[in-house]
Design an enzyme around this catalytic site. Structure first.
Site, PDB file in Angstrom:
ATOM      1  N   HIS A  47       0.801  -1.317  -0.135  1.00 36.79           N
ATOM      2  CA  HIS A  47       0.218   0.022   0.140  1.00 36.79           C
ATOM      3  C   HIS A  47       0.909   1.271   0.335  1.00 36.79           C
ATOM      4  O   HIS A  47       0.515   2.244   0.178  1.00 36.79           O
ATOM      5  CB  HIS A  47      -1.129   0.178   1.482  1.00 36.79           C
ATOM      6  CG  HIS A  47      -2.255  -1.354   1.044  1.00 36.79           C
ATOM      7  ND1 HIS A  47      -2.392  -0.957  -0.278  1.00 36.79           N
ATOM      8  CD2 HIS A  47      -2.111  -2.541   1.646  1.00 36.79           C
ATOM      9  CE1 HIS A  47      -3.496  -2.024   0.656  1.00 36.79           C
ATOM     10  NE2 HIS A  47      -3.303  -3.056   1.069  1.00 36.79           N
ATOM     11  N   ARG A  72       5.703  -6.242   3.585  1.00 34.77           N
ATOM     12  CA  ARG A  72       5.534  -6.762   2.660  1.00 34.77           C
ATOM     13  C   ARG A  72       5.469  -6.657   1.438  1.00 34.77           C
ATOM     14  O   ARG A  72       5.064  -4.765   0.937  1.00 34.77           O
ATOM     15  CB  ARG A  72       3.830  -5.857   3.677  1.00 34.77           C
ATOM     16  CG  ARG A  72       2.976  -6.755   2.787  1.00 34.77           C
ATOM     17  CD  ARG A  72       1.374  -6.551   3.560  1.00 34.77           C
ATOM     18  NE  ARG A  72       0.808  -5.312   3.726  1.00 34.77           N
ATOM     19  CZ  ARG A  72      -0.430  -4.680   3.848  1.00 34.77           C
ATOM     20  NH1 ARG A  72      -0.834  -5.530   4.520  1.00 34.77           N
ATOM     21  NH2 ARG A  72      -0.704  -3.773   4.570  1.00 34.77           N
ATOM     22  N   ASP A  86      17.018  -9.758  -0.748  1.00 38.43           N
ATOM     23  CA  ASP A  86      18.495  -9.426  -0.847  1.00 38.43           C
ATOM     24  C   ASP A  86      19.244  -8.118  -0.424  1.00 38.43           C
ATOM     25  O   ASP A  86      20.251  -8.340   0.143  1.00 38.43           O
ATOM     26  CB  ASP A  86      18.452  -9.642  -2.558  1.00 38.43           C
ATOM     27  CG  ASP A  86      18.867 -10.753  -2.734  1.00 38.43           C
ATOM     28  OD1 ASP A  86      18.910 -11.624  -2.709  1.00 38.43           O
ATOM     29  OD2 ASP A  86      19.111 -11.320  -4.324  1.00 38.43           O
ATOM     30  N   GLU A 150      -6.350 -13.655   4.569  1.00 39.32           N
ATOM     31  CA  GLU A 150      -7.586 -12.063   4.405  1.00 39.32           C
ATOM     32  C   GLU A 150      -7.946 -12.151   3.427  1.00 39.32           C
ATOM     33  O   GLU A 150      -9.178 -12.061   2.809  1.00 39.32           O
ATOM     34  CB  GLU A 150      -6.404 -10.865   4.291  1.00 39.32           C
ATOM     35  CG  GLU A 150      -5.521 -10.859   3.210  1.00 39.32           C
ATOM     36  CD  GLU A 150      -4.378  -9.742   3.415  1.00 39.32           C
ATOM     37  OE1 GLU A 150      -4.614  -8.637   3.753  1.00 39.32           O
ATOM     38  OE2 GLU A 150      -3.646  -9.438   2.343  1.00 39.32           O
ATOM     39  N   ASP A 176      -8.743  -6.328   4.649  1.00 36.90           N
ATOM     40  CA  ASP A 176      -9.644  -7.532   3.621  1.00 36.90           C
ATOM     41  C   ASP A 176     -10.835  -9.098   4.184  1.00 36.90           C
ATOM     42  O   ASP A 176     -11.427  -8.896   3.813  1.00 36.90           O
ATOM     43  CB  ASP A 176      -8.693  -8.518   3.287  1.00 36.90           C
ATOM     44  CG  ASP A 176      -7.866  -7.082   2.054  1.00 36.90           C
ATOM     45  OD1 ASP A 176      -8.583  -6.759   1.512  1.00 36.90           O
ATOM     46  OD2 ASP A 176      -6.379  -6.392   2.635  1.00 36.90           O
TER      47      ASP A 176
HETATM   48  C1  3PY Z   1      -5.727  -6.034   6.537  1.00 31.80           C
HETATM   49  O1  3PY Z   1      -6.372  -6.111   7.576  1.00 31.80           O
HETATM   50  O2  3PY Z   1      -6.377  -6.792   4.865  1.00 31.80           O
HETATM   51  C2  3PY Z   1      -4.143  -5.747   6.341  1.00 31.80           C
HETATM   52  O3  3PY Z   1      -4.083  -6.219   5.010  1.00 31.80           O
HETATM   53  C3  3PY Z   1      -3.449  -5.429   7.637  1.00 31.80           C
HETATM   54  O4  3PY Z   1      -2.698  -3.959   6.679  1.00 31.80           O
HETATM   55 MG    MG Z   2      -5.122  -6.846   3.585  1.00 32.22          MG
END
Ligand code: 3PY
Ligand code: MG
Length: 272
Positions: A47, A72, A86, A150, A176
């Site tokens: 994000h 992430r 890396d 998620e 999500d």
């Molecule tokens: C979510 O809550 O979906 C996330 O990816 C948290 O950053």
């Molecule tokens: Mg998420």
């Protein structure tokens, strides 16, 4: 002096961990996160707008403070996972992993043979540009590999996911999940909370670490008590915005406050 335990080791045992998400591509913000006392930072390429040069600056800033870094990534592509490792990330967090097969592919991408198929080059930044003895084995021992749970596929295959060899943890995404479970945006809806609690129980029974995102700090202790090893509270952009807004609100509300001392200290006398 012996090296501090790796993020992987800390996820496997010891005190529960507190993180926050770094969305702003700024090494100064990473330094502020370290100085605030978080146990690790999650640098968010999913994000956030970081490119790889931004990521390197963020990793350098974190390393200067001994702050572990979980990155992430945007996708589960092996090339992206290899590139962030890396560069020197302590671990990788892969979003939207929707099956046990996809989670197994993440582990393969993050570990060198014989445990996986990570592209091997010992001259990368993480390997001290060729100076780190036993690099491949050390990286396999130290790198933390986590997948995000998620979506409905991951929930359906969670039992197989948490049993995967080489996987250090699952990380639950309530935002999500709220969309996947039909209550979009309501991360604290009972349906979402039940799913989170169930996933924490399953992870706890399997011995794999579980983490999750908590928008508000007040919830962290409850999630730790329910077995989460890692709670990531908030996102830097939101935390900074909230602090700025609170400052404006407090300043505008402070009418009538008596100024009793000068805000600028007197100039020191010149020394002759
Ligand atoms: C979510 O809550 O979906 C996330 O990816 C948290 O950053
Ligand atoms: Mg998420």
């Amino acid at each position: 002096m012996s090296a501090p335990p790796s993020l992987r080791a800390r996820l496997a045992g010891g005190a529960p961990l507190l993180a926050t998400f770094n969305l702003l591509p700024s090494p100064e913000v990473v330094e502020l996160i370290a100085l605030a006392g978080f146990d690790l930072v999650i640098i968010d390429l999913e994000h956030g707008p970081h490119d790889l040069a931004d990521l390197r600056r963020a990793l350098t800033a974190a390393a200067g403070h001994g702050l572990p870094t979980l990155v992430r990534v945007r996708t589960a592509a092996a090339a992206e996972i290899g590139a962030v490792l890396d560069l020197g990330a302590s671990g990788v967090l892969v979003p939207h992993v929707e099956s046990a097969a996809a989670a197994a592919a993440v582990v393969r991408a993050a570990r060198f043979s014989p445990e996986g198929e990570r592209g091997a080059n010992p001259w990368v930044r993480a390997a001290g540009y060729g100076t780190r003895e036993g690099w491949f084995a050390a990286a396999n021992a130290e790198v933390a590999v986590l997948v995000m749970v998620e979506g409905p596929g991951a929930l359906a295959e969670l039992g197989e996911i948490v049993a995967l060899p080489g996987l250090d943890g699952i990380f639950l995404g309530p935002m999500d999940l709220s969309h996947a479970l039909g209550v979009p945006g309501r991360h604290d809806h009972p349906t979402v909370v039940d799913a989170l609690r169930g996933a924490l129980r399953l992870a706890g029974d399997s011995g794999v670490a579980a983490g999750l995102f908590a928008p508000e700090p007040g919830a962290a202790r409850a999630w730790w008590q329910l077995g989460a090893r890692l709670v990531a509270v908030g996102v830097d952009a939101g935390l900074i915005r909230a602090a700025l807004t609170a400052t404006v609100t407090a300043a505008r509300a402070a009418e009538g406050h008596a100024v009793t001392s000068p805000s600028v200290p007197p100039r020191p006398r010149a020394v002759r």
